[in-house]
Design a protein around this motif. Structure first.
Motif, PDB file in Angstrom:
ATOM      1  N   ALA A 125      14.647  -7.252  29.684  1.00 17.91           N
ATOM      2  CA  ALA A 125      13.727  -6.547  28.795  1.00 17.91           C
ATOM      3  C   ALA A 125      12.280  -6.844  29.180  1.00 17.91           C
ATOM      4  N   THR A 126      12.005  -8.089  29.541  1.00 17.90           N
ATOM      5  CA  THR A 126      10.655  -8.457  29.966  1.00 17.90           C
ATOM      6  C   THR A 126      10.282  -7.735  31.255  1.00 17.90           C
ATOM      7  N   ARG A 127      11.209  -7.691  32.182  1.00 16.70           N
ATOM      8  CA  ARG A 127      10.969  -6.983  33.443  1.00 16.70           C
ATOM      9  C   ARG A 127      10.652  -5.507  33.177  1.00 16.70           C
ATOM     10  N   GLU A 128      11.391  -4.891  32.267  1.00 12.71           N
ATOM     11  CA  GLU A 128      11.154  -3.483  31.954  1.00 12.71           C
ATOM     12  C   GLU A 128       9.777  -3.267  31.352  1.00 12.71           C
ATOM     13  N   ARG A 129       9.361  -4.177  30.477  1.00 16.79           N
ATOM     14  CA  ARG A 129       8.021  -4.053  29.891  1.00 16.79           C
ATOM     15  C   ARG A 129       6.943  -4.207  30.957  1.00 16.79           C
ATOM     16  N   ILE A 130       7.158  -5.108  31.893  1.00 17.27           N
ATOM     17  CA  ILE A 130       6.192  -5.301  32.968  1.00 17.27           C
ATOM     18  C   ILE A 130       6.126  -4.063  33.857  1.00 17.27           C
ATOM     19  N   VAL A 131       7.275  -3.521  34.203  1.00 18.10           N
ATOM     20  CA  VAL A 131       7.317  -2.314  35.044  1.00 18.10           C
ATOM     21  C   VAL A 131       6.597  -1.159  34.360  1.00 18.10           C
ATOM     22  N   THR A 132       6.851  -0.971  33.075  1.00 16.25           N
ATOM     23  CA  THR A 132       6.216   0.119  32.331  1.00 16.25           C
ATOM     24  C   THR A 132       4.712  -0.052  32.274  1.00 16.25           C
ATOM     25  N   ALA A 133       4.260  -1.275  31.971  1.00 18.49           N
ATOM     26  CA  ALA A 133       2.823  -1.536  31.898  1.00 18.49           C
ATOM     27  C   ALA A 133       2.158  -1.361  33.256  1.00 18.49           C
ATOM     28  N   ALA A 134       2.796  -1.856  34.297  1.00 18.88           N
ATOM     29  CA  ALA A 134       2.221  -1.759  35.636  1.00 18.88           C
ATOM     30  C   ALA A 134       2.123  -0.313  36.095  1.00 18.88           C
ATOM     31  N   GLU A 135       3.138   0.481  35.824  1.00 20.77           N
ATOM     32  CA  GLU A 135       3.102   1.887  36.221  1.00 20.77           C
ATOM     33  C   GLU A 135       1.910   2.598  35.587  1.00 20.77           C
ATOM     34  N   ARG A 136       1.685   2.356  34.306  1.00 12.84           N
ATOM     35  CA  ARG A 136       0.558   2.994  33.610  1.00 12.84           C
ATOM     36  C   ARG A 136      -0.779   2.527  34.184  1.00 12.84           C
ATOM     37  N   LEU A 137      -0.930   1.219  34.353  1.00 10.91           N
ATOM     38  CA  LEU A 137      -2.204   0.693  34.861  1.00 10.91           C
ATOM     39  C   LEU A 137      -2.468   1.132  36.295  1.00 10.91           C
ATOM     40  N   PHE A 138      -1.444   1.094  37.138  1.00 20.65           N
ATOM     41  CA  PHE A 138      -1.609   1.540  38.521  1.00 20.65           C
ATOM     42  C   PHE A 138      -1.994   3.018  38.564  1.00 20.65           C
ATOM     43  N   ALA A 139      -1.369   3.826  37.711  1.00 16.64           N
ATOM     44  CA  ALA A 139      -1.653   5.259  37.688  1.00 16.64           C
ATOM     45  C   ALA A 139      -3.082   5.538  37.262  1.00 16.64           C
ATOM     46  N   GLU A 140      -3.548   4.792  36.268  1.00 18.66           N
ATOM     47  CA  GLU A 140      -4.866   5.059  35.692  1.00 18.66           C
ATOM     48  C   GLU A 140      -6.007   4.427  36.470  1.00 18.66           C
ATOM     49  N   ARG A 141      -5.768   3.263  37.106  1.00 26.16           N
ATOM     50  CA  ARG A 141      -6.861   2.519  37.725  1.00 26.16           C
ATOM     51  C   ARG A 141      -6.712   2.337  39.236  1.00 26.16           C
ATOM     52  N   GLY A 142      -5.518   2.533  39.761  1.00 25.92           N
ATOM     53  CA  GLY A 142      -5.263   2.248  41.166  1.00 25.92           C
ATOM     54  C   GLY A 142      -4.593   0.902  41.332  1.00 25.92           C
ATOM     55  N   VAL A 143      -3.751   0.779  42.317  1.00 32.27           N
ATOM     56  CA  VAL A 143      -2.955  -0.434  42.497  1.00 32.27           C
ATOM     57  C   VAL A 143      -3.844  -1.638  42.815  1.00 32.27           C
ATOM     58  N   VAL A 144      -4.793  -1.473  43.712  1.00 30.92           N
ATOM     59  CA  VAL A 144      -5.626  -2.588  44.149  1.00 30.92           C
ATOM     60  C   VAL A 144      -6.500  -3.110  43.012  1.00 30.92           C
ATOM     61  N   ALA A 145      -6.929  -2.222  42.127  1.00 29.37           N
ATOM     62  CA  ALA A 145      -7.878  -2.602  41.080  1.00 29.37           C
ATOM     63  C   ALA A 145      -7.240  -3.370  39.928  1.00 29.37           C
ATOM     64  N   VAL A 146      -5.925  -3.395  39.871  1.00 29.36           N
ATOM     65  CA  VAL A 146      -5.227  -4.013  38.738  1.00 29.36           C
ATOM     66  C   VAL A 146      -4.682  -5.383  39.153  1.00 29.36           C
ATOM     67  N   SER A 147      -4.971  -6.398  38.356  1.00 31.50           N
ATOM     68  CA  SER A 147      -4.499  -7.746  38.655  1.00 31.50           C
ATOM     69  C   SER A 147      -3.176  -8.030  37.949  1.00 31.50           C
ATOM     70  N   ASN A 148      -2.467  -9.026  38.443  1.00 32.92           N
ATOM     71  CA  ASN A 148      -1.222  -9.444  37.786  1.00 32.92           C
ATOM     72  C   ASN A 148      -1.489  -9.923  36.363  1.00 32.92           C
ATOM     73  N   ARG A 149      -2.620 -10.548  36.151  1.00 33.39           N
ATOM     74  CA  ARG A 149      -2.984 -11.007  34.810  1.00 33.39           C
ATOM     75  C   ARG A 149      -3.119  -9.814  33.848  1.00 33.39           C
TER      76      ARG A 149
END
Length: 241
Positions: free
Chosen positions: A15-39
């Motif tokens: 469940a945690t992995r799924e939440r991380i994947v969902t959040a990362a997809e949104r942030l990467f889409a909106e800001r770009g992969v390089v611009a988004v940190s793991n934090r």
């Protein structure tokens, strides 16, 4: 390196992995992969531990791979089903539909807002991450069969075939990205539905594959003029998906 979960913790970890994947997809889409940190991803996923991404995925590249796989699996299955229905066809439009519809139907099923089209466009601009996308979703058996079907129908010189394959891929990725972005913002879209947008894409890509070939200055391409009705020209006024 990910740590092994204790017995009984696997569902919670998934469940945690799924939440991380969902959040990362949104942030990467909106800001770009390089611009988004793991934090930032950890915080958006509601994780108090800012090292959650590294703990569950090891690296940003593996997180990108997980996002791609989440969508590539249903798209590939839809393409397998569609290819099975047109196998043996000599109509360019049939094979182009196999290229377009699995992606647009998947995006339609995600609802509004969705992020996968914008995420895909971001990933395809990064040379390293593009290899992940290619390995997970652009080199599948069904997609290779689609390209073989187009090759058999269009009868193009190899350099032209490769060039038009790239053109078609860019058109699908960036037109879907543009539509998804406009839907998310609530602004006007060129077509009223993903189905209608897909028809327009199939029209345009079919025209690309059927366009005449003009020899370049080096003579690398050979023109292949064709008579009306050949190479799937009936597609231009034929059946619509």
């Amino acid at each position: 390196m990910m740590m092994a979960e204790r017995p009984g913790h696997e569902p919670r970890a998934e469940a945690t992995r799924e939440r991380i994947v969902t959040a990362a997809e949104r942030l990467f889409a909106e800001r770009g992969v390089v611009a988004v940190s793991n934090r930032q991803i950890s915080e958006a996923a509601g994780q108090g531990n800012n090292t959650a991404v590294g703990y569950h995925f090891g690296s940003k590249e593996e997180l990108v791979r997980a996002i791609v796989r989440r969508h590539a699996v249903p798209i590939e299955q839809a393409r397998i089903d569609r290819v099975a229905r047109v196998r043996g066809s000599t109509r360019v439009r049939d094979w182009v539909a196999c290229l377009v519809y699995p992606a647009t139907e998947h995006l339609a099923g995600l609802g509004v807002p969705s992020w996968f089209a914008r995420f895909s466009a971001q990933v395809m601009t990064d040379p390293g991450l593009r290899e992940i996308m290619a390995a997970e979703s652009l080199s599948t058996p069904s997609l290779r069969e689609v390209l073989d079907g187009l090759s058999a129908c269009a009868d193009l010189p190899l350099p032209v075939h490769l060039e038009r394959s790239e053109m078609a891929g860019h058109l699908v990725v960036h037109m879907c990205e543009q539509r998804e972005r406009r839907l998310a913002r609530g602004t006007t879209t060129a077509k009223h539905s993903w189905q209608s947008a897909a028809v327009g894409l199939v029209d345009a890509i079919t025209a690309i594959w059927l366009a005449p070939v003009t020899p370049d200055d080096a003579g690398e391409a050979t023109a292949r003029p064709h008579a009306a009705g050949s190479r799937g020209d009936d597609d231009k006024g034929g059946n619509r998906e």
